[in-house]
Structure formats: C-alpha cells, structure tokens
Motif scaffolding. Structure first.
Motif, PDB file in Angstrom:
ATOM      1  N   PHE B 115      47.828 -11.687  41.059  1.00  0.00           N
ATOM      2  CA  PHE B 115      46.542 -11.994  40.320  1.00  0.00           C
ATOM      3  C   PHE B 115      46.904 -12.564  38.871  1.00  0.00           C
ATOM      4  O   PHE B 115      45.963 -12.767  37.854  1.00  0.00           O
ATOM      5  CB  PHE B 115      45.833 -10.751  39.795  1.00  0.00           C
ATOM      6  CG  PHE B 115      45.056 -10.158  40.986  1.00  0.00           C
ATOM      7  CD1 PHE B 115      44.035 -11.035  41.487  1.00  0.00           C
ATOM      8  CD2 PHE B 115      45.544  -9.140  41.685  1.00  0.00           C
ATOM      9  CE1 PHE B 115      43.558 -10.483  42.751  1.00  0.00           C
ATOM     10  CE2 PHE B 115      44.948  -8.942  42.870  1.00  0.00           C
ATOM     11  CZ  PHE B 115      43.932  -9.281  43.436  1.00  0.00           C
ATOM     12  N   HIS B 163      37.341 -12.033  42.888  1.00  0.00           N
ATOM     13  CA  HIS B 163      37.754 -13.420  42.543  1.00  0.00           C
ATOM     14  C   HIS B 163      36.601 -14.419  42.241  1.00  0.00           C
ATOM     15  O   HIS B 163      36.594 -15.375  41.654  1.00  0.00           O
ATOM     16  CB  HIS B 163      38.068 -14.170  44.046  1.00  0.00           C
ATOM     17  CG  HIS B 163      39.414 -13.905  44.114  1.00  0.00           C
ATOM     18  ND1 HIS B 163      40.417 -13.856  43.138  1.00  0.00           N
ATOM     19  CD2 HIS B 163      40.311 -13.477  45.287  1.00  0.00           C
ATOM     20  CE1 HIS B 163      41.551 -13.665  43.814  1.00  0.00           C
ATOM     21  NE2 HIS B 163      41.380 -13.695  45.161  1.00  0.00           N
ATOM     22  N   GLU B 165      34.302 -16.098  43.670  1.00  0.00           N
ATOM     23  CA  GLU B 165      33.840 -17.244  44.412  1.00  0.00           C
ATOM     24  C   GLU B 165      32.462 -17.025  45.155  1.00  0.00           C
ATOM     25  O   GLU B 165      32.011 -15.906  45.412  1.00  0.00           O
ATOM     26  CB  GLU B 165      35.077 -17.505  45.334  1.00  0.00           C
ATOM     27  CG  GLU B 165      36.197 -18.083  44.635  1.00  0.00           C
ATOM     28  CD  GLU B 165      37.573 -18.059  45.256  1.00  0.00           C
ATOM     29  OE1 GLU B 165      37.479 -17.394  46.530  1.00  0.00           O
ATOM     30  OE2 GLU B 165      38.608 -18.356  44.940  1.00  0.00           O
ATOM     31  N   PRO B 250      39.818 -10.062  48.014  1.00  0.00           N
ATOM     32  CA  PRO B 250      41.510 -10.304  48.140  1.00  0.00           C
ATOM     33  C   PRO B 250      42.413  -9.556  49.278  1.00  0.00           C
ATOM     34  O   PRO B 250      41.952  -8.616  49.487  1.00  0.00           O
ATOM     35  CB  PRO B 250      41.848  -9.964  46.745  1.00  0.00           C
ATOM     36  CG  PRO B 250      40.452  -9.722  46.062  1.00  0.00           C
ATOM     37  CD  PRO B 250      39.333  -9.548  47.079  1.00  0.00           C
ATOM     38  N   GLU B 463      39.816 -21.774  50.655  1.00  0.00           N
ATOM     39  CA  GLU B 463      40.430 -20.554  50.140  1.00  0.00           C
ATOM     40  C   GLU B 463      41.968 -20.653  49.999  1.00  0.00           C
ATOM     41  O   GLU B 463      42.637 -21.217  50.902  1.00  0.00           O
ATOM     42  CB  GLU B 463      40.083 -19.475  51.145  1.00  0.00           C
ATOM     43  CG  GLU B 463      38.605 -18.998  51.074  1.00  0.00           C
ATOM     44  CD  GLU B 463      38.305 -18.019  52.375  1.00  0.00           C
ATOM     45  OE1 GLU B 463      38.727 -16.892  51.953  1.00  0.00           O
ATOM     46  OE2 GLU B 463      37.711 -18.272  53.300  1.00  0.00           O
ATOM     47  N   GLU B 465      45.402 -18.254  48.092  1.00  0.00           N
ATOM     48  CA  GLU B 465      45.627 -17.214  47.426  1.00  0.00           C
ATOM     49  C   GLU B 465      47.244 -17.584  46.637  1.00  0.00           C
ATOM     50  O   GLU B 465      47.710 -18.335  47.086  1.00  0.00           O
ATOM     51  CB  GLU B 465      45.921 -15.706  47.748  1.00  0.00           C
ATOM     52  CG  GLU B 465      44.505 -15.123  48.459  1.00  0.00           C
ATOM     53  CD  GLU B 465      44.541 -14.072  48.925  1.00  0.00           C
ATOM     54  OE1 GLU B 465      45.555 -13.343  49.432  1.00  0.00           O
ATOM     55  OE2 GLU B 465      43.434 -13.379  48.997  1.00  0.00           O
TER      56      GLU B 465
END
Lengths: 132, 589
Positions: B115, B163, B165, B250, B463, B465
């Motif tokens: 993060f 997140h 989103e 996540p 998407e 990460e």
C-alpha cells in the motif's frame, strides 16, 4: 405482555426490507437500513419491558424494586453504536460513489460492469465463450 | 528454557491474550503510525499475528480433551447463574485460531509494501479484524459473539473499500448492506433467546432451550441467528454479496475473506447448533434437511458459477461459495464425523484458497490484469506461480493428500450413507471448482485454449496492484500455505480429532469418524482435469461434440449470470426468501 411491540418490530423489518429491495437512491437505501435496525430496537425493548416497574437505576429506590431488564437496554445501546458506525460508513461510501460516478442510483453501478457497456447485461463475461 | 517458561505460565492468563494483544498493538499503531519509519508497521503487524497464532496453538494444546475457560473480571458463575462474560477454548477452536493467526502473518508478508505509505491504516484494520475473529472463535457468550461478528464486519467493510475505486465501492456497498442486515437479524434472534433463557451464556441458553420443548420463541431465535451466520457463510440464497466483495477487495484482504471470514460463519453455525441448540428436537429435526440441502445447492451452484467466470478473483470467490456449501453439508450430517470433517476442511480450505488468492494478487501486481482471457500466455515468465496454482487447483479438486483432503474424506464418510445427494454434490462442487482453477492455470501459464483475438476486453475497470515488489516475497507465503496443507501429518489430526470434536460439541455429537472411500477422492480430480481439458482444447474437437454441450450450457448459464445482477435490491429480496426457507424448514420439523 402485549403483542404490540412485536407487531411494530415485524412491521418495521418488513417495511425496511421492502424499501431496501425497491430503492433507487443510495441515501434512501441507508435510511431503509436504519428502519430495519429500528425493528431490533423495538423488539429488544419490548422483550425487556416489565409493566409497573422503574428504570434500572437504584439511586433513589431501594434495591429489589422491580425494574425493567437492564441487559436488554445494554444490548440496545450497543446496537445504537453499531448503527451509528454503519450509517457513517455507508454514507462515506455513498459520497465516494457519487464523486466517482456522479449517480446515486444502485441500478447504474454494478460491481463488475464492463467499461463502456452501460447496460451491463453482459457484465462478467463467460470464460467459456471468449470469442462470442 | 523457553519450555520451562511456557509451562510456568498458567493457561487461564493466556486465554484473553490472543484478542488483547492485537487490539493493544492496533491502538499503539493508531497513535504512533505517522511517526513510525517506513516498514515498521509491516514488521509489527506480522509479528503480532504470529504471536496470536502461537498463543492460540499453546492454548489449544493445553486444552486437551476439555476446554480452558476464562471469566473476564473474575465474574465466575455463582449457583449456576452466569452474569459475566467468558471465553471458553477447546482444542478445535484453539487450533482454528492458530490457523487464523498464521494466515494473517502470511497475508501481512504478502502485503509487504503493498500500500505504499498508508500511515498503517491497513495494518490497524487488519489487526482489528484478527482480534474480532479470534474473539468470535473463543467466546461462550451469545451477545459477545454478536459483538465480534459486528467488529469483524465493520473491519471487513472498510478493508473492501480500501482502494476507493468505482467497482470496489459498489462491491463494498453490497457487502455492507447485506452483512449489516445479518447483524440485525442476529441481534433480534439473540433477544428472543435471551427472553426465553434469561442468560446469554451458551451453557445457560442450552439448558433453557432443552427445557423449552417445541417453542416458537426458541425456533424464531434460531431462525434469525442461523440466517445471520449463513449470510456470513455465503450459503445459497444468501451468497450474492460474496462474489462482489471478494472480487474487488485488495488481494491480501481477499486472502483473509476467503480463507477465514467465510469459514467462520460455518464455524459459528457448527458451534451453536452443537452447543446451544442440541437440546431442541425441533431445531435438530430441521437441521439435516436445511443444511445439507442449502449446502449441496451452494456447492453445485458455486462450482458452476466459478466455471463461468473469467475474472480470476471472482472465479475464486465463487469457488469459496462452493466450498463453504461443502462445509455446511458436513454440519448437516449432525455427527462427529461430519462436524469434525467440516472443521478440518475449514483449515485445509483456508490454506489452499489463501494461496490461490495470493497467486491472483501476483498476477495483478506483475501482469497488471486479473482477466483470464487477457492474461492468456502471459504467465510464462513466472513459472513457479503457475506450478503453485496447478497444485492448488488439484488440491481443491480433492487430490488425496494433505489437510483439505483429510477433511473432505471425513465429510464423505459422514455423508455417504445418510445423505447421498449431499455426497454427490460435494464431489461435483470439488470437481467444478478444481476444473475452473486448472483451466485458468492452463490458459494463463501455458497459453492453452483458443486465441480470443481482439475481443478479449477487460470485464471491469482497469485493475492493477502495486508492482514493484519482489516475486519471491509474494510467492513465498503462498507456497508456505500450500506446503503446510500438504505436510500436516494425517496421523496427528486423526489422533486429535475425536477428543477435540467431543470437547467442541460438549459431547452432543455421536458417531465415529470414518473416512470415505478412496475413489471418492480421485473421482473429482479426474473430472476436474477432464473438464479443464475440454474447456482448453474445445476448439480442436469436432463441432458435433462441442455444439450440443454448448447448447445445453448456455441457457441455464445465462440465467445464473442474470441472477447475480450486482443489484442490492435483488440481494435483499433473496435474503427474505432465504429467511422464509429457514422458517419453513423449522415449521415443518
């Protein structure tokens, strides 16, 4: 013992569920969830109530005076705290959703919608038929 | 030295620590996170989770064939009246707590640097989540159970939406609304049970329930509490929230959701049915039909939906629905073998599914996609992850090795004679979910299957990460989980299980712990491989074979997809249907 609080609780739960199922606005949805929660308040307070008794505070009453059930009141208090947390969290989510999508209608936002596919009907496309 | 020190510690002091330690660390992190240097919250959180795991294991090994009880503030029951709140840890609860601690530690390692700068908020929420789960496992007080249930939910809601989103928010909203309703139902049920028992202690309620006979208040209380736990356990028709939430959370959070949170719904249901409602003939009569029926339905439906997905995390989420259904059928068997099998399955499934979500996270981080079709052939550079995913897929299908297989063998043994349809559903669910994972492995890591061409659009928003993490750091925890599932000695579990289940259920469950036949373990593995191979090599088969299969598939598949509409209103309507189903089963019993 009266049936009224239980009838009210059942009515509130049913009304809240109907509101949730038919809601077209997220803020209205959060309100309906609170209505559902009010059903638990009514139910718990109804269960703990004793006719003709005092509040469970023995400051100016001798111990042993009939009192309503303090456990139920403690449960309701916890429930109110939970409700406040949830409402706050849901409203935060609602604000963030409105910031990102500009809509509050749950029908307009489906979690796995395909980009640029407003109908969203074909959302999570089947892996079985990739070429269709 | 350490051994001497450990044995000097009285067990009773240990019991509240697995909950207290993460809560204290949580508070310290919250107060000091903005001062702490870079990776210190990661280290602190990992160590805390490990400590929790070790403490739980210690308590579990001390519990032996009984239970360790701790009353907060010394409020021990007097004259059979329990006013205080207690924790009561038997070996089964303790070992599940130890597993949860370990899963968190590995998830923290997996999330190392995930993060960026978060001021430790992720770790704080995760530790709160951990404390709530352990409390949920240990408590012997119904209202306390509700409190941990809610703390667990609130932490989970916040983590899902972490997140911020678009799809994460919508998924989190569905998750929050449905699980809040679960909380309200549970509280209403607790109120009804308290009205009958005038105590919230499990033992006290159990005694009152046994005396009440056929009582609508007890039945109503059970109905509401069971519905709440089944919403958590994502049983059909309460399962809709799960796929939305797990797919958008996540990856490290999804590991915990699928590995531990959903299974805890099953765990809670197992505990309450065995401990609190053992004396109610009405509830015990309704349970087999209800749990094996809904469990079998979940197992098949979840497996089928998993096979239809191309969003990898959504695929895994549906497979969790399927496996939670398999656990439910075990509880529905109402025997020591069934419940024991379900509890072993909880741990084994958590390890395998946790590993799979970590692989999904690896793909998101290194290949910037989670779409099976778009990822086709892109996994070639990260072969070890592919090997791990293939192993996990085979384990999920029931490869007869390891903890997950031991659990499913116990389930087979308990269900084979008494509930043949649930037995078949278990095999089907395992085969379908295994096939879905194997198909994805083949497509992503070997580049098998049709070339989709330009139409391979992503099913949801872009998407990805955080990418700049070393592969070994993400793959390590995944391999440890899978390895642990395989190397836990079966003899140890076998020796532990009978006493542990007896203590867990307070001796209310009878029957031996027979293992199912070996063919039942191999069947789904073979079916999974065959199904995956069919999906990958379909374009090479003659059309005469493919067309009828496709024709019989497409209509029901489209219907199922349409049911999972993502609309919160639909989910609430199904929740009401489920509530009516449970009430109906109780009324007919």
């Amino acid at each position: 013992m009266t049936w009224l609080p239980y009838a009210v609780a059942a009515w509130l739960l049913a009304a809240g569920l109907y509101g949730l199922a038919s809601s077209r606005n997220l803020i209205h949805l959060v309100g309906c969830l609170s209505v559902c929660q009010s059903a638990t308040y009514a139910l718990l307070l109804g269960l703990g109530y004793r006719w003709g008794s005092i509040a469970p505070i023995f400051y100016d009453h001798p111990p042993g005076t009939p009192a309503v059930d303090p456990v139920m009141q403690a449960l309701v208090l916890t429930d109110i705290v939970v409700g406040a947390t949830l409402t706050a969290l849901l409203l935060v989510l609602t604000v963030q959703i409105f910031k990102r999508t500009g809509t509050l209608d749950p029908e307009q936002l489906k979690p796995m919608r395909r980009r640029g596919d407003p109908a969203g009907a074909d959302a999570p496309r089947s892996a079985e038929h990739p070429s269709r | 030295m350490t051994n001497a020190l450990l044995s000097a510690l009285p067990t009773a002091i240990l019991v509240p620590l697995p909950v207290a330690v993460p809560l204290v660390v949580c508070a310290i992190l919250l107060a000091t996170a903005h001062l702490l240097p870079g990776r210190l919250p990661d280290i602190l959180a990992t160590l805390t989770a490990l400590t929790v795991g070790i403490l739980c294991a210690l308590i579990a090994s001390r519990a032996g064939d009984g239970a360790v009880t701790y009353w907060f503030g010394g409020w021990e029951p007097r004259d059979g009246v329990a006013l205080g709140i207690g924790f009561s840890v038997d070996a089964a609860s303790g070992w599940i707590g130890a597993f949860i601690g370990l899963l968190y530690a590995l998830a923290f390692v997996f999330a190392w640097g995930f993060f960026g700068r978060t001021h430790g908020h992720f770790h704080i929420l995760m530790l709160l989540f951990l404390a709530a789960m352990i409390g949920f496992c240990f408590t012997r007080d119904l209202f306390n159970l509700f409190v941990w249930f809610e703390v667990m939910s609130v932490a989970a809601f916040a983590l899902t939406a972490y997140h911020l989103e678009e799809s994460a928010l919508a998924g989190a909203l569905n998750f929050t609304v449905i699980n809040s309703l679960a909380g309200f139902l549970m509280l209403g049920g607790i109120g009804l049970l308290y009205a009958r028992a005038e105590t919230l202690d499990f033992a006290g309620i159990a005694a009152a329930v046994a005396n009440a006979g056929r009582d609508p208040v007890v039945a109503g209380g059970f109905c509401l509490v069971a519905a709440a736990l089944m919403i958590k356990a994502a049983a059909v028709p309460f399962q809709f929230w799960l796929a939305d939430a797990h797919a958008v959370a996540p990856s490290p959070v999804s590991v915990i959701f699928s590995g531990a949170m959903v299974s805890l719904g099953v765990f809670g249901l197992a505990k309450l049915t065995a401990v609190v409602f053992a004396g109610s003939a009405q509830v015990q009569d309704a349970l087999p039909t209800l749990l094996t029926g809904l469990g079998a339905l979940s197992a098949v439906l979840g497996g089928w939906m998993a096979l239809l997905q191309r969003h990898l995390k959504r695929l895994l989420a549906f497979s969790t629905i399927s496996h939670a259904g398999i656990m439910l059928t075990g509880i529905g068997a109402l025997s020591a073998g069934g419940t024991g099998g379900a509890l072993v399955y909880v741990v084994g499934h958590g390890m395998v599914k946790g590993g799979l979500f970590m692989i999904a996270g690896i793909l998101l981080a290194t290949r910037a996609s989670i779409d099976e079709i778009a990822l086709r052939g892109l996994g070639r550079g990260i072969g070890p992850a592919g090997a791990a995913m293939a192993v996990a897929g085979l384990l999920l299908a029931g490869l007869p090795v390891g903890l997950l297989d031991q659990g499913s063998r116990l389930l087979h043994g308990a269900l084979e004679g008494t509930h043949p349809y649930a037995f078949v559903a278990n095999l089907t669910g395992a085969a379908l979910t295994g096939a879905a994972v194997l198909r994805a492995t083949g497509r992503i890591f070997l580049g098998l299957g049709e070339d989709p061409g330009d139409e391979a659009g992503a099913p949801s928003e872009e998407e990805r990460e955080k990418a700049d993490r070393p592969l070994w750091l993400m793959l390590g925890p995944c391999c440890i989980l899978l390895l642990l599932d395989v190397i836990v000695p079966p003899a140890w579990v076998e020796a532990l299980a009978p006493d542990a289940i007896n203590a867990f259920a307070h001796g209310t469950l009878t029957g031996g712990m027979e293992e199912g036949p070996l063919w039942a373990a191999w069947c789904p593995v073979g079916a999974a491989i065959a199904l995956a191979a069919y999906a990958l090599f379909r374009h090479k088969l003659p059309r005469a074979i493919v067309r009828p299969v496709r024709a019989t598939q497409s209509l029901p598949a489209r219907g199922l997809e349409a049911l999972h509409s993502g609309l919160i209103g639909d989910y609430v309507a199904w929740l009401a249907v489920g509530l009516a189903l449970i009430a109906g089963a109780l009324a007919l019993a």
